[in-house]
Design an enzyme around this catalytic site. Structure first.
Site, mmCIF file in Angstrom:
data_model
loop_
_atom_site.group_PDB
_atom_site.id
_atom_site.type_symbol
_atom_site.label_atom_id
_atom_site.label_comp_id
_atom_site.label_asym_id
_atom_site.label_seq_id
_atom_site.Cartn_x
_atom_site.Cartn_y
_atom_site.Cartn_z
ATOM 1 N N ASP A 22 1.173 -1.790 9.884
ATOM 2 C CA ASP A 22 0.347 -1.344 11.008
ATOM 3 C C ASP A 22 0.334 -2.440 12.077
ATOM 4 O O ASP A 22 1.312 -3.179 12.214
ATOM 5 C CB ASP A 22 -1.058 -0.999 10.492
ATOM 6 C CG ASP A 22 -1.716 0.116 11.284
ATOM 7 O OD1 ASP A 22 -1.894 -0.069 12.492
ATOM 8 O OD2 ASP A 22 -2.063 1.154 10.702
ATOM 9 N N HIS A 50 -6.258 -0.773 15.285
ATOM 10 C CA HIS A 50 -5.739 0.277 14.395
ATOM 11 C C HIS A 50 -5.487 -0.230 12.971
ATOM 12 O O HIS A 50 -5.918 0.380 11.991
ATOM 13 C CB HIS A 50 -4.451 0.815 15.029
ATOM 14 C CG HIS A 50 -3.922 2.079 14.451
ATOM 15 N ND1 HIS A 50 -3.009 2.085 13.415
ATOM 16 C CD2 HIS A 50 -4.137 3.371 14.766
ATOM 17 C CE1 HIS A 50 -2.695 3.344 13.132
ATOM 18 N NE2 HIS A 50 -3.361 4.138 13.925
ATOM 19 N N SER A 60 -3.866 9.067 11.238
ATOM 20 C CA SER A 60 -3.838 7.632 10.923
ATOM 21 C C SER A 60 -5.008 7.237 10.046
ATOM 22 O O SER A 60 -4.925 6.279 9.289
ATOM 23 C CB SER A 60 -3.929 6.796 12.209
ATOM 24 O OG SER A 60 -2.687 6.653 12.809
#
Ligand SMILES: *[C@@H]1O[C@H](CO)[C@@H](O)[C@H](O)[C@H]1NC(C)=O
Ligand SMILES: *[C@@H]1O[C@H](CO)[C@@H](O)[C@H](O)[C@H]1NC(C)=O
Ligand SMILES: *[C@@H]1O[C@H](CO)[C@@H](O)[C@H](O)[C@H]1NC(C)=O
Ligand SMILES: *[C@@H]1O[C@H](CO)[C@@H](O)[C@H](O)[C@H]1NC(C)=O
Ligand SMILES: *[C@@H]1O[C@H](CO)[C@@H](O)[C@H](O)[C@H]1NC(C)=O
Ligand SMILES: *[C@@H]1O[C@H](CO)[C@@H](O)[C@H](O)[C@H]1NC(C)=O
Length: 750
Positions: A151, A209, A538
């Protein structure tokens, strides 16, 4: 704020309704060195004695490089030498150089890399994970299992990454922590970067994220986590005592294929047990999809790979990460909303959501405006509330009705309203997004309402001389009966890459999820808690990665396919209300939205029977898919000659996706392995798809041993009169007194 929202679209977070096209990935055509592009080059394994030293492999790869590049600076054009999941390398090449390589002995295939898109305080409770009982205790909270997360990096030092109660990593762990000093611990056992061919940047998350996804998978427990004071509670990952290994393969700018492959290659070598990838490229043939290729190598080593399904819903055939050796995870809601009600001058109240709920906002009515027309200069429909939308419209001190979508981030719309002096925003869904709403960290008083509610507001504006509105903030509400619900943005099947495999596999929490964040999103006085609430497949992917870690901890001998089977055959089809799980249109969710259903971790931990698949079984499946020997060789890193091939639907998958012509009959076999009590028996319940007859032989399975296998045959045939839809769905369920083992069935009537 603007910048952050834009980035989130690149990732598989769904900030804007435009996730469809932006999430598909873009062909990269902008080389960094003039005339040079980064290529992925597949080659054969070197002949002769097995080369075990990395240097030997690298010199084999170098032998494919142009002979002119001997100088040290030119040598750096070989970017990555892959060892584990690809036989090949990444290099900066001109098209002519790439072409010249084709003539060399041992060359297989080369192409320029592409750019991929990165696609909780309460979700553990909602999934039945409780501190005192059930699967958390039974699986030691994931102790001893290593989850690798590819990520945007991580935030070391965040309380979610505390190692309280986490044992040291297992002896097999070979990974590295390339963070400064003592930033790693028993929770965060590894952290590395692979960014545009560089491994030196620190794997620190500048975006958010990666911090969010990794803490969702395996964050430790943190009390009083909240965002803007809302959704207050104990934040915990799904496997709170598992280890995390972070591979930063995405920057604020992009995620490239060669970096992703390098991250997967390293993770396999380091010894992770589960890989979590919340990123994707949209539908792609497996031999052209680096995640599918990397995941194959990982799966062969017994690593479970969990990926996001994509945010391109609700449109059909919009999936990413469809390979059968990957768990493909769609997104659903949890039973929590952060309530914000739009109240109109005629007293009509329309329920919506927003995370940002300033106490200072007065609940008095203000003028309400709907920006109509098109800004010709900027070619933008004003109601989308993009930059330029309010050029000729005065919105100062007013409540503005905006429409979702148009490629503009939901939070960005609010920023635009705020910048133009608007007092508040009501954002309504477009017709495709239906009734799916999201609690976003807006930058102004706002609420997000569904299409039906939004249409009522539009009608009111049309009928009123001086329309008025305000927003009433209702805070955190838990116990929403119609949860889980498949959200509009979750990508849908059928699978384009392999129509004979039903995808997505499963749905899990992916809407308005609270997890760790690198910084506080709240500049006000309420709290300095560094958590954020975001949405996307996600977010659902790492929920399943963490659950897979729990199952791996409880059942160390289970293969990746067995873990997937356990998750799928035990999934829920009903919501908290006891009625079928619905979609964004409030209709029962289709098989291509929901897959096998909503994950139920406790039942997955005790599935009774599993459908297992050996790595080698995928080879005859790939032959049956019609790939060439060379293409299958690229995926499997072997010299392949397809002699045995099976139809896709013959793979021992826990679901069925078949195509049935009029007046035809087709038979498949499945083999189940008994992982429940040695002595157990299962009876059959079939819900045949409309217009299809399903017969199963035998229709009772009696086991007397642990790990005993039994095979059954399923025959599908068309019934007259014909059903007038292209797809029909049903299911096949084995049940004992204690358990059920359910397989969804999709039939395409051709
Ligand atoms: C990491 O350490 C290096 C060398 O000690 C230092 O220059 C750098 O600023 C540090 N970075 C962080 C993020 O602490
Ligand atoms: C969150 O909950 C805890 C415990 O109930 C409480 O002490 C704390 O004040 C709450 N925080 C917020 C911001 O509501
Ligand atoms: C997808 O939807 C479109 C429009 O509704 C339809 O024409 C098409 O056949 C569908 N495709 C599949 C594969 O279901
Ligand atoms: C204006 O936008 C629409 C929709 O995005 C697009 O189809 C059209 O080509 C654009 N027109 C111009 C002149 O850019
Ligand atoms: C937070 O502060 C920034 C910079 O001062 C500002 O632009 C932004 O609107 C603020 N956000 C909120 C939610 O108040
Ligand atoms: C299983 O059943 C067989 C035959 O019915 C019996 O002999 C055996 O003892 C049983 N085993 C267990 C563990 O109950």
């Amino acid at each position: 704020m603007l910048n952050m929202a834009f980035i989130s679209v690149l990732l598989l977070t769904c900030i804007s309704n435009f996730c469809p096209s932006s999430a598909q990935g873009v062909e990269s055509s902008m080389p960094r060195n003039a005339g040079l592009e980064t290529y992925i080059v597949h080659v054969k394994s070197p002949n002769g004695p097995v080369l075990s030293e990395p240097e030997d492999l690298e010199s084999w790869y170098r032998s494919f490089m142009p002979t002119t590049i001997a100088s040290p600076s030119e040598r750096s054009r070989l970017i990555y030498s892959y060892r584990n999941v690809v036989t090949g390398f990444a290099a900066k090449l001109s098209p002519e150089e790439a072409k010249a390589m084709e003539k060399k002995d041992g060359f297989v295939f080369a192409r320029p890399q592409r750019v991929y898109a990165l696609h909780t305080t309460h979700s553990p409770n909602f999934l039945g994970l409780q501190q005192t009982m059930g699967v958390w205790g039974g699986s030691n909270y994931g102790k001893g299992v290593i989850i690798g997360v590819l990520d945007t990096g991580v935030t070391p030092g965040h309380p979610s990454f505390s190692d309280l109660g986490v044992p040291p990593p297992p002896a097999k762990w070979k990974g590295r922590c390339l963070l400064n000093g003592t930033a790693c611990n028993n929770k965060l056992i590894g952290a590395r970067s692979f960014l545009n061919g560089e491994t030196t940047p620190l794997p620190i998350d500048e975006e958010g994220h990666g911090t969010h996804t990794s803490s969702t998978a395996a964050g430790n427990m943190v009390k009083d986590a909240n965002v803007f004071g809302n959704a207050n509670g104990t934040a915990a990952g799904m496997a709170p005592l598992a280890h995390l290994a972070i591979y930063k393969v995405c920057s604020v700018e992009d995620c490239t294929e060669t970096d992703i492959l390098a991250g997967m290659d390293a993770a396999v070598e380091d010894g992770v047990d589960v890989l979590s990838l919340s990123l994707g490229i949209g539908p792609a043939a497996f031999f052209q999809d680096s995640i599918a290729i990397g995941a194959f190598g990982a799966m062969e080593k017994g690593i479970f790979v969990s990926c996001s399904a994509g945010n391109s819903g609700p449109f059909n055939a919009s999936l990413s990460n469809e390979a059968p050796w990957i768990l493909t995870v769609g997104a659903s809601t949890i039973d929590r909303i952060i309530k914000a009600t739009a109240m109109l001058g005629n007293k009509l109240q329309l329920e919506g959501e927003s995370l940002f709920q300033p106490k200072s906002f007065p609940s008095t009515l203000m003028p309400l405006v709907y920006p109509t027309g098109v800004n010709e200069d900027l070619n933008i429909t004003n109601s989308l509330c993009g930059i330029g939308s309010f050029k000729d419209i005065d919105i100062k001190g007013k409540v503005v009705l905006c429409e979702r979508g148009g490629g503009i981030g939901r939070i960005d719309k609010g920023q635009t309203v705020k910048d133009a002096g608007g007092a508040a925003m009501i954002m309504m869904n477009d017709i495709d997004s239906g009734e799916s709403t999201i609690a976003d960290p807006h930058v102004l008083p706002a609420t997000h309402v569904g299409f039906k509610g939004g249409s009522k507001i539009k009608a009111y504006i049309k009928s009123s001389k001086s329309p008025m509105a305000t927003i009433l903030f209702g805070g955190t509400v838990i116990g929403v009966k119609y949860a889980p619900e498949v959200t509009s943005f979750s990508s849908r099947g059928p699978s384009l890459a392999s129509p004979g495999i039903l995808k997505p596999d499963i749905i899990g929490p992916g809407v308005s999820i609270v997890a760790a964040w690198p910084f506080s999103v709240d500049n006000s006085t309420i709290t300095k808690s560094t958590f954020n609430m975001i949405s996307g497949t996600s977010m659902s992917c790492p929920h399943l990665s963490g659950i897979a870690a729990l199952l791996k901890s409880a059942h160390p001998s289970w293969s990746p396919a067995a873990i997937k089977s356990a998750i799928m055959t035990t999934a829920d089809l009903l919501n908290l209300n006891g009625t079928p799980i619905i979609d964004e249109k409030a209709l029962p969710a289709d098989i291509f939205a929901i897959g096998a259903g909503h994950v139920n971790p406790s039942r997955a931990n005790d599935p009774g029977l599993v459908y297992d698949i050996k790595p080698i079984d995928y080879l005859s499946y790939l032959c049956g898919l019609g790939y060439s020997d060379k293409q299958i060789g690229m995926i499997s890193r072997r010299v392949i000659k397809c002699s045995k091939s099976i139809p896709e639907a013959q793979l021992n998958y826990p679901s069925f996706s078949i195509s049935l012509m009029a007046s035809t009959v087709t038979t498949f076999t499945r083999t189940v392995t008994n992982v429940g009590e040695p002595n157990s028996s299962y009876d059959l319940e079939v819900s045949p798809p409309p217009g299809v007859a399903v017969t199963v032989k035998p229709n009772r399975l009696v086991f007397s041993k642990a790990n005993q296998q039994m095979t059954y045959q399923v025959t599908f045939s068309r019934l007259a009169p014909d059903v007038n839809t292209p797809y029909v769905q049903g299911s096949l369920k084995w049940y004992s007194s204690k358990r059920f083992v359910r397989s969804p069935i999709s039939v395409k009537l051709t």
